[in-house]
Design a protein around this motif. Structure first.
Motif, PDB file in Angstrom:
ATOM      1  N   HIS A  27       0.836  -1.194   0.000  1.00  0.00           N
ATOM      2  CA  HIS A  27       0.000   0.000   0.000  1.00  0.00           C
ATOM      3  C   HIS A  27       0.876   1.250   0.000  1.00  0.00           C
ATOM      4  CE1 HIS A  27       1.114  -0.494   4.216  1.00  0.00           C
ATOM      5  NE2 HIS A  27       0.879   0.804   4.367  1.00  0.00           N
ATOM      6  N   GLN A  28       0.235   2.382  -0.154  1.00  0.00           N
ATOM      7  CA  GLN A  28       0.919   3.666  -0.065  1.00  0.00           C
ATOM      8  C   GLN A  28       0.026   4.671   0.641  1.00  0.00           C
ATOM      9  OE1 GLN A  28       2.527   4.127  -4.362  1.00  0.00           O
ATOM     10  NE2 GLN A  28       3.815   5.390  -3.089  1.00  0.00           N
ATOM     11  N   LEU A 174       9.798  -4.964  -4.072  1.00  0.00           N
ATOM     12  CA  LEU A 174       9.326  -3.833  -4.872  1.00  0.00           C
ATOM     13  C   LEU A 174       8.209  -4.247  -5.826  1.00  0.00           C
ATOM     14  CD1 LEU A 174      12.637  -1.934  -5.720  1.00  0.00           C
ATOM     15  CD2 LEU A 174      10.776  -1.168  -4.239  1.00  0.00           C
ATOM     16  N   GLU A 175       8.301  -5.439  -6.394  1.00  0.00           N
ATOM     17  CA  GLU A 175       7.238  -5.888  -7.300  1.00  0.00           C
ATOM     18  C   GLU A 175       5.918  -6.032  -6.545  1.00  0.00           C
ATOM     19  OE1 GLU A 175       6.032  -9.400 -10.501  1.00  0.00           O
ATOM     20  OE2 GLU A 175       7.988  -9.459  -9.502  1.00  0.00           O
ATOM     21  N   ARG A 176       5.974  -6.525  -5.312  1.00  0.00           N
ATOM     22  CA  ARG A 176       4.752  -6.678  -4.527  1.00  0.00           C
ATOM     23  C   ARG A 176       4.131  -5.323  -4.194  1.00  0.00           C
ATOM     24  NH1 ARG A 176       8.497 -10.196  -1.954  1.00  0.00           N
ATOM     25  NH2 ARG A 176       8.214 -12.316  -2.749  1.00  0.00           N
ATOM     26  N   ILE A 177       4.984  -4.318  -4.023  1.00  0.00           N
ATOM     27  CA  ILE A 177       4.489  -2.987  -3.674  1.00  0.00           C
ATOM     28  C   ILE A 177       4.014  -2.226  -4.920  1.00  0.00           C
ATOM     29  CG2 ILE A 177       5.128  -0.733  -2.718  1.00  0.00           C
ATOM     30  CD1 ILE A 177       7.174  -2.219  -0.961  1.00  0.00           C
ATOM     31  N   LEU A 178       4.823  -2.252  -5.968  1.00  0.00           N
ATOM     32  CA  LEU A 178       4.558  -1.450  -7.158  1.00  0.00           C
ATOM     33  C   LEU A 178       3.580  -2.115  -8.126  1.00  0.00           C
ATOM     34  CD1 LEU A 178       8.240  -0.413  -7.943  1.00  0.00           C
ATOM     35  CD2 LEU A 178       6.495   1.028  -6.886  1.00  0.00           C
ATOM     36  N   GLY A 179       3.524  -3.443  -8.088  1.00  0.00           N
ATOM     37  CA  GLY A 179       2.788  -4.177  -9.098  1.00  0.00           C
ATOM     38  C   GLY A 179       3.743  -4.627 -10.199  1.00  0.00           C
TER      39      GLY A 179
END
Length: 296
Positions: A27-28, A174-179
Motif C-alpha cells: 500500500h501507499q 518492490l514488485e509486490r508494492i509497485l505491481g
C-alpha cells in the motif's frame, strides 16, 4: 492502485500502515492537498484492509495485536514459503529463471558463441580476433533485445549469486508494492540505460550482469522513504553505505587483484542514477494521479 480512505488531518495513519505491512499488504499513503490517503495495490486484499481499518478506528493500539488470515493464501491454505513468494512476484521469478538458463547456456561466459546471442553487439570471431558492431549497426539490424539481454549474462558463480539474491530480495519486495507492470517497466529502463551507456563509454561488448539493475533497485528503494515518510524502508543506511563503498571499490584495481575480474562500473553508476531518477518520477506521478482521481 486502489483508493481506500482519506484520513482527517487529526488522524495519524502510522499505526494502521504498520499493521498493513505486518500483514504483507502492499500500500501507499499519498499526501493529497493536506490530507493523507490510503491506496492499496491488490483489491483482493480489501476485506483484510477493511477489518484492520475498522479495528484501527476503534483502538489504534489494539490493531497492532490483530491478526487476519491473508485473502491471497486462504484459497490455498497449504501454500507457503517459496511458492507463495513466486506467485506474489512472478516477473522477478521469471527474470531469475532466465538468468540461470542463460548462465547454463553460456557456461558463465565460457562459450563465446552462445554469449554472442545475448551481448549488446553480435560477436564474430575470425583468426582469433573478436569483431563486433556499433550501437547504430545493432539498431540497423533491428536486434533491439540486445539493449536488455546483457543483464542476463554472468561470468562467475559469485557474480550470479550476488545479483540474483538481491534481485530476489529487493526486487521481489518492490514488485509486490509497485505491481508487476510498473516494476517490469522500471527494470527494463534501468537495464537498457545501464547497458547502452556502458557500451557507449567503454566501446567493448563483453560485459553483463544484473548489477546495474540491482543498483537501480537499491537507489529506488533507498530514496522513496526520504521523499515519502509513509513508504516502507527496505534499504538501511548501513546497507546503502556498503553499496556505495563497493561502487567506489569497483573503480580501483582491487576486484581484479582478488580474482573477481573487471567490473562494469559505468553500468553500476548509471543503474544507481536511473533508479534514483525513477524514484523521483514515481513519487511525483503517484501524487499527481491521486490529486486528479480525488480532487478536493
Amino acid at each position: 492502485m486502489y483508493f481506500v480512505y482519506q484520513f482527517q488531518q487529526a488522524e495519524d495513519p502510522k499505526g494502521l500502515t504498520e499493521a498493513l505491512w505486518r500483514h504483507k499488504i502492499a500500500h501507499q499513503i499519498v499526501l493529497n492537498k493536506a490530507h493523507n490517503e490510503l491506496w492499496i495495490m491488490d483489491p483482493q486484499q480489501l476485506p483484510t484492509v477493511k477489518s484492520l481499518f475498522e479495528l484501527w478506528q476503534q483502538d489504534p493500539i489494539l490493531v497492532q495485536k490483530a491478526h487476519f488470515e491473508p485473502v491471497a493464501t486462504s484459497l490455498h491454505s497449504g501454500e507457503r514459503g517459496l511458492l507463495s513468494q513466486v506467485r506474489s512476484a512472478p516477473v522477478t521469478s521469471i527474470v531469475l529463471v532466465l538468468t540461470v538458463l542463460v548462465a547454463l547456456l553460456t557456461q558463465l561466459g565460457g562459450d563465446l558463441n552462445s554469449v554472442g546471442y545475448f551481448s549488446i553487439s553480435p560477436l564474430e570471431i575470425r583468426n582469433g580476433q573478436i569483431y563486433f558492431f556499433t550501437l547504430s549497426q545493432v539498431v540497423d539490424k533491428h536486434e533491439y533485445w540486445r539493449f536488455f539481454s546483457p543483464a542476463l549474462l554472468h561470468f562467475s558463480v559469485l557474480h550470479i549469486v550476488f545479483n540474483t539474491l538481491w534481485i530476489w530480495d529487493i526486487g521481489g519486495k518492490l514488485e509486490r508494492i509497485l505491481g508487476s507492470f510498473v516494476w517490469s517497466l522500471g527494470v527494463v529502463i534501468i537495464a537498457v540505460l545501464s547497458n547502452v551507456l556502458q557500451y557507449y563509454i567503454s566501446g567493448y561488448p563483453l560485459f553483463g550482469g544484473l548489477s546495474g539493475v540491482v543498483y537501480g533497485l537499491i537507489g529506488f528503494a533507498w530514496l522513496l522513504p526520504l521523499l515519502d515518510k509513509h513508504w516502507p524502508t527496505l534499504i538501511s543506511q548501513q546497507l546503502m553505505a556498503f553499496f556505495m563503498v563497493w561502487l567506489a571499490v569497483g573503480y580501483t584495481p582491487l576486484p581484479e587483484m582478488l580474482g573477481l575480474g573487471g567490473i562494469a562500473n559505468t553500468a553500476h553508476t548509471i543503474g544507481l542514477l536511473s533508479g534514483i531518477t525513477l524514484a523521483v518520477v514515481y513519487g511525483l506521478l503517484t501524487r499527481l494521479i491521486a490529486r486528479n482521481t480525488h480532487p478536493q
